[in-house]
Design an enzyme around this catalytic site. Structure first.
Site, short mmCIF file in Angstrom:
data_model
loop_
_atom_site.label_atom_id
_atom_site.label_comp_id
_atom_site.label_asym_id
_atom_site.label_seq_id
_atom_site.Cartn_x
_atom_site.Cartn_y
_atom_site.Cartn_z
N GLN A 83 -1.19 -8.81 -6.20
CA GLN A 83 -1.79 -10.14 -6.28
C GLN A 83 -1.09 -11.05 -7.28
O GLN A 83 -1.29 -12.27 -7.25
CB GLN A 83 -3.28 -10.01 -6.67
CG GLN A 83 -4.16 -9.42 -5.60
CD GLN A 83 -4.32 -10.32 -4.38
OE1 GLN A 83 -4.15 -11.53 -4.46
NE2 GLN A 83 -4.67 -9.73 -3.25
N SER A 105 0.83 -1.21 0.00
CA SER A 105 0.00 0.00 0.00
C SER A 105 0.86 1.25 0.00
O SER A 105 0.58 2.22 -0.72
CB SER A 105 -0.93 0.00 1.22
OG SER A 105 -1.88 -1.03 1.13
N CYS A 144 -8.08 -5.33 3.36
CA CYS A 144 -7.84 -3.93 3.72
C CYS A 144 -9.13 -3.15 3.88
O CYS A 144 -9.11 -1.97 4.24
CB CYS A 144 -6.95 -3.27 2.66
SG CYS A 144 -5.31 -4.01 2.54
#
Length: 375
Positions: free
Chosen positions: A177, A70, A320
């Site tokens: 991912q 992030s 998240c």
């Protein structure tokens, strides 16, 4: 408990754990220190950086370590946007991006940038046509995730990147991912963000790739760590464990993706003829270990809690977003109603997943549906 939430996080591999312990014990010094201990720590950091760079097929100088995927996303997007704002103020993304991208876009909007959302098709994919129609004369940057964490759809970054390259537009992709699992076309990307804990490394470690010929601006000015990309003492043991996990997983990744894809097919075959079950995302252009599923008339959170009660750990979307009562934006962006979006739950497989576990899950899910629906 049987763990089917590998897209949220993976357990650290034994090799990563051993590497962390050894480096934290023997090479604990600050990598910026000029004494021998610091120089040894810096050597470990350099070797680890090269491992990650090689996995991305980029130069070591183009990899910047961060505290998470992030953070890598936020720093890359803001660094590129501010460095190129003299050329334009428009940035294009999609409604289904990870929360970290949405956060960066909110911040950039507050600082005078114009954020546009490219339309997606029924599977959540951005087509060349929809992206082309979204471009403006002052578009400077596009951010589109390689794979969607909620429905598993993979974007064709090559096609989209070629269009952007022809128009001189920077291209960032959240590859959290897909890194170490699927090939990432960094040759067409300006920037990418990755993380360790999705590929059997530690939490608290991520990295950004930025093309060495593309200027960027530090978010915090005056820092010296990571070539001014990020402030704070570098976590050399965590980074070394990240590199060890990647080095271990890459040789088996292709075979593992095939195995997990076969396990995913077992679930599809078990429920594809039941009209109450809806598999979201692209049927083939997708993460092979990922299942985004809805059962009509049953909230995903109910399925999660019932599965948890019966010994299975699954999720309702991106981890998240925990605590957010809003339905997944990805589902809304592909035309699902709010109540349909709330039905989504996610099953994701990993190295510890076995066929026996998957078959057990199939039977358990059938029992839950019979219990709730009565048929």
């Amino acid at each position: 408990m049987i763990y089917f939430d590998y897209s949220a996080t993976t357990p650290m591999s034994s090799l990563a754990l051993e590497t962390y312990y050894r480096v934290a014990t023997d090479f604990f010094a600050n990598s910026r220190s000029l004494h021998n201990n610091g120089l040894e720590s810096d050597d470990v950091l350099s070797i680890s950086r090269k491992t990650i760079a090689d996995a991305l097929h980029v130069d070591s100088s183009e990899v910047y370590f961060t505290g998470s995927g992030s953070e890598a996303t936020f720093l890359a997007l803001t660094g590129l946007a501010f460095a190129h704002q003299s050329k334009g103020k428009t940035i294009i993304t999609t409604e289904g991006e990870h929360h970290s991208v949405q956060q960066a876009m909110t911040y950039l909007k507050e600082h005078g940038f114009i954020i546009k959302f490219a339309p997606v098709n029924e599977y959540g994919q951005v087509t060349v046509e929809s992206l082309r129609s979204s471009l403006t004369s002052d578009t400077i940057l596009v951010s589109i995730a390689h794979a969607n964490s909620e429905i598993g759809t993979i974007q064709d970054l090559e096609l989209l990147g070629n269009l952007l390259a022809d128009n001189g537009i920077l291209f960032h992709s959240d590859c959290v991912q897909t890194f170490s699992k699927l090939p990432i076309p960094t040759d067409i990307l300006t920037s990418a963000s990755i993380t360790a804990h999705k590929c059997y490394g530690p939490k608290g470690v991520g990295a950004a790739y930025i093309d060495k010929d593309t200027p960027w601006t530090p978010f915090l000015h005056g820092t010296t760590h990571e070539t001014s990309f990020r402030a704070g003492t570098v976590d050399v043991p965590g980074i070394a464990a990240f590199a060890a996990a990647v080095d271990e997983y890459l040789p088996i990744a292709e075979q593992e993706m095939k195995r997990l894809g076969n396990l995913r097919q077992l679930v599809i075959d078990a429920f594809c003829d039941d009209k109450r079950f809806v598999f979201e995302g692209h049927p083939t252009d997708r993460l092979p270990f990922h299942i985004g599923l809805r059962i009509k008339g049953i909230e995903g959170q109910f399925i999660l809690l019932e599965c948890n009660r019966k010994g299975f750990a699954i999720s309702t979307g991106s981890a998240c977003r925990v605590g957010d009562s809003q339905p997944p934006r990805t589902l809304l962006s592909i035309g699902r109603k709010k109540e349909e979006a709330h039905e989504l739950f996610r099953i994701t497989f990993g190295r510890g997943t076995t066929e026996e576990q998957v078959l057990h899950f199939i039977e358990t899910l059938k029992q839950i549906v019979v219990q709730f629906k009565g048929v």
